[in-house]
Write a protein that holds these residues in place. Structure first.
Motif, PDB file in Angstrom:
ATOM      1  N   LEU A  74       0.834  -1.202   0.000  1.00 46.97           N
ATOM      2  CA  LEU A  74       0.000   0.000   0.000  1.00 46.97           C
ATOM      3  C   LEU A  74       0.869   1.253   0.000  1.00 46.97           C
ATOM      4  O   LEU A  74       0.612   2.202  -0.746  1.00 46.97           O
ATOM      5  N   ALA A  75       1.913   1.268   0.820  1.00 48.80           N
ATOM      6  CA  ALA A  75       2.799   2.431   0.897  1.00 48.80           C
ATOM      7  C   ALA A  75       3.528   2.653  -0.427  1.00 48.80           C
ATOM      8  O   ALA A  75       3.601   3.778  -0.931  1.00 48.80           O
ATOM      9  N   GLN A  88       4.110   5.558  -5.560  1.00 53.29           N
ATOM     10  CA  GLN A  88       4.248   5.492  -7.019  1.00 53.29           C
ATOM     11  C   GLN A  88       3.147   6.262  -7.742  1.00 53.29           C
ATOM     12  O   GLN A  88       3.332   6.687  -8.881  1.00 53.29           O
ATOM     13  N   ASN A  89       2.004   6.412  -7.081  1.00 51.76           N
ATOM     14  CA  ASN A  89       0.851   7.054  -7.719  1.00 51.76           C
ATOM     15  C   ASN A  89       0.552   8.441  -7.177  1.00 51.76           C
ATOM     16  O   ASN A  89      -0.516   8.996  -7.430  1.00 51.76           O
ATOM     17  N   GLY A  90       1.488   9.008  -6.423  1.00 54.24           N
ATOM     18  CA  GLY A  90       1.319  10.368  -5.925  1.00 54.24           C
ATOM     19  C   GLY A  90       0.256  10.513  -4.844  1.00 54.24           C
ATOM     20  O   GLY A  90      -0.307  11.590  -4.670  1.00 54.24           O
ATOM     21  N   LEU A  91      -0.006   9.439  -4.121  1.00 55.21           N
ATOM     22  CA  LEU A  91      -0.984   9.484  -3.031  1.00 55.21           C
ATOM     23  C   LEU A  91      -0.242   9.534  -1.701  1.00 55.21           C
ATOM     24  O   LEU A  91       0.859   9.009  -1.571  1.00 55.21           O
ATOM     25  N   LYS A  92      -0.861  10.135  -0.708  1.00 58.11           N
ATOM     26  CA  LYS A  92      -0.278  10.180   0.633  1.00 58.11           C
ATOM     27  C   LYS A  92      -1.231   9.477   1.590  1.00 58.11           C
ATOM     28  O   LYS A  92      -2.393   9.854   1.709  1.00 58.11           O
ATOM     29  N   LEU A  93      -0.729   8.452   2.255  1.00 54.75           N
ATOM     30  CA  LEU A  93      -1.516   7.735   3.255  1.00 54.75           C
ATOM     31  C   LEU A  93      -1.198   8.294   4.635  1.00 54.75           C
ATOM     32  O   LEU A  93      -0.058   8.617   4.939  1.00 54.75           O
ATOM     33  N   THR A  94      -2.229   8.409   5.472  1.00 53.03           N
ATOM     34  CA  THR A  94      -2.047   8.898   6.835  1.00 53.03           C
ATOM     35  C   THR A  94      -2.988   8.162   7.773  1.00 53.03           C
ATOM     36  O   THR A  94      -4.057   7.723   7.361  1.00 53.03           O
ATOM     37  N   ASP A  95      -2.575   8.045   9.024  1.00 52.40           N
ATOM     38  CA  ASP A  95      -3.454   7.471  10.044  1.00 52.40           C
ATOM     39  C   ASP A  95      -4.292   8.550  10.722  1.00 52.40           C
ATOM     40  O   ASP A  95      -5.138   8.243  11.545  1.00 52.40           O
ATOM     41  N   HIS A  96      -4.053   9.799  10.387  1.00 57.38           N
ATOM     42  CA  HIS A  96      -4.724  10.925  11.026  1.00 57.38           C
ATOM     43  C   HIS A  96      -5.954  11.327  10.208  1.00 57.38           C
ATOM     44  O   HIS A  96      -5.846  12.036   9.219  1.00 57.38           O
ATOM     45  N   THR A  97      -7.117  10.881  10.629  1.00 51.65           N
ATOM     46  CA  THR A  97      -8.330  11.131   9.852  1.00 51.65           C
ATOM     47  C   THR A  97      -8.686  12.609   9.772  1.00 51.65           C
ATOM     48  O   THR A  97      -9.338  13.024   8.827  1.00 51.65           O
ATOM     49  N   MET A 131      -3.656   0.588  -4.734  1.00 54.30           N
ATOM     50  CA  MET A 131      -3.354   2.022  -4.761  1.00 54.30           C
ATOM     51  C   MET A 131      -3.376   2.566  -6.190  1.00 54.30           C
ATOM     52  O   MET A 131      -3.813   3.696  -6.426  1.00 54.30           O
ATOM     53  N   ALA A 132      -2.950   1.773  -7.162  1.00 56.31           N
ATOM     54  CA  ALA A 132      -3.049   2.191  -8.559  1.00 56.31           C
ATOM     55  C   ALA A 132      -4.515   2.328  -8.967  1.00 56.31           C
ATOM     56  O   ALA A 132      -4.889   3.276  -9.673  1.00 56.31           O
ATOM     57  N   ASP A 133      -5.354   1.408  -8.501  1.00 58.15           N
ATOM     58  CA  ASP A 133      -6.796   1.498  -8.778  1.00 58.15           C
ATOM     59  C   ASP A 133      -7.395   2.751  -8.148  1.00 58.15           C
ATOM     60  O   ASP A 133      -8.236   3.420  -8.755  1.00 58.15           O
ATOM     61  N   LEU A 134      -6.965   3.067  -6.922  1.00 57.06           N
ATOM     62  CA  LEU A 134      -7.457   4.277  -6.265  1.00 57.06           C
ATOM     63  C   LEU A 134      -7.019   5.518  -7.041  1.00 57.06           C
ATOM     64  O   LEU A 134      -7.823   6.428  -7.257  1.00 57.06           O
ATOM     65  N   ALA A 135      -5.768   5.561  -7.458  1.00 54.74           N
ATOM     66  CA  ALA A 135      -5.265   6.709  -8.222  1.00 54.74           C
ATOM     67  C   ALA A 135      -6.040   6.866  -9.525  1.00 54.74           C
ATOM     68  O   ALA A 135      -6.380   7.982  -9.934  1.00 54.74           O
ATOM     69  N   ALA A 136      -6.348   5.755 -10.199  1.00 55.83           N
ATOM     70  CA  ALA A 136      -7.128   5.815 -11.433  1.00 55.83           C
ATOM     71  C   ALA A 136      -8.523   6.360 -11.163  1.00 55.83           C
ATOM     72  O   ALA A 136      -9.048   7.162 -11.970  1.00 55.83           O
ATOM     73  N   TYR A 137      -9.127   5.960 -10.068  1.00 51.92           N
ATOM     74  CA  TYR A 137     -10.457   6.473  -9.710  1.00 51.92           C
ATOM     75  C   TYR A 137     -10.402   7.981  -9.451  1.00 51.92           C
ATOM     76  O   TYR A 137     -11.300   8.724  -9.840  1.00 51.92           O
ATOM     77  N   LEU A 138      -9.325   8.451  -8.810  1.00 51.18           N
ATOM     78  CA  LEU A 138      -9.203   9.860  -8.444  1.00 51.18           C
ATOM     79  C   LEU A 138      -8.778  10.750  -9.598  1.00 51.18           C
ATOM     80  O   LEU A 138      -8.930  11.974  -9.531  1.00 51.18           O
ATOM     81  N   ALA A 139      -8.229  10.159 -10.663  1.00 52.55           N
ATOM     82  CA  ALA A 139      -7.745  10.939 -11.804  1.00 52.55           C
ATOM     83  C   ALA A 139      -8.924  11.665 -12.477  1.00 52.55           C
ATOM     84  O   ALA A 139     -10.016  11.124 -12.587  1.00 52.55           O
ATOM     85  N   PRO A 140      -8.668  12.900 -12.912  1.00 49.37           N
ATOM     86  CA  PRO A 140      -9.752  13.690 -13.559  1.00 49.37           C
ATOM     87  C   PRO A 140     -10.203  13.130 -14.874  1.00 49.37           C
ATOM     88  O   PRO A 140      -9.649  12.364 -15.513  1.00 49.37           O
TER      89      PRO A 140
END
Length: 108
Positions: free
Chosen positions: A14-15, A20-29, A99-108
């Motif tokens: 996941l990290a 690789q997809n320009g996403l930042k994961l955090t535990d701080h909601t 994470m690649a699937d998430l990045a694809a979903y978030l892409a404009p």
């Protein structure tokens, strides 16, 4: 949930996938723009077994926006446990794919 023997591999995947997809994961909601709630399950159909990683994507107000799934299929298995379906390397790859699937979903 993910068995303890595979948790490190999933976290690493996941990290790496997020990076690789320009996403930042955090535990701080309180700092998050989107929230991910995920789980794993194993399904069997005839002689095919599938390990499935599911993430529900929520906005900050807890509105579900999307459900994303990634999976690994096997034609033979010694059982229905996640450990019998996936190696640590495979679950790491599954995390990267999620994470690649998430990045694809978030892409404009």
């Amino acid at each position: 949930g993910v068995p303890p023997a595979l948790q490190t591999g999933l976290r690493d995947g996941l990290a790496k996938g997020a990076n690789q997809n320009g996403l930042k994961l955090t535990d701080h909601t309180d700092q998050a723009k989107l929230l991910l709630h995920g789980y794993m399950r194993v399904e069997r159909s005839n002689n095919e077994f599938e390990g499935i990683l599911v993430f529900d994507v929520f906005d900050a107000e807890q509105n579900r926006l999307q459900r994303l799934t990634s999976s690994i299929k096997r034609s033979k298995s010694s059982g229905l446990s996640v450990e019998s379906l996936m190696t640590p390397a495979e679950i790491t790859q599954l995390g990267e794919t999620a994470m690649a699937d998430l990045a694809a979903y978030l892409a404009p």
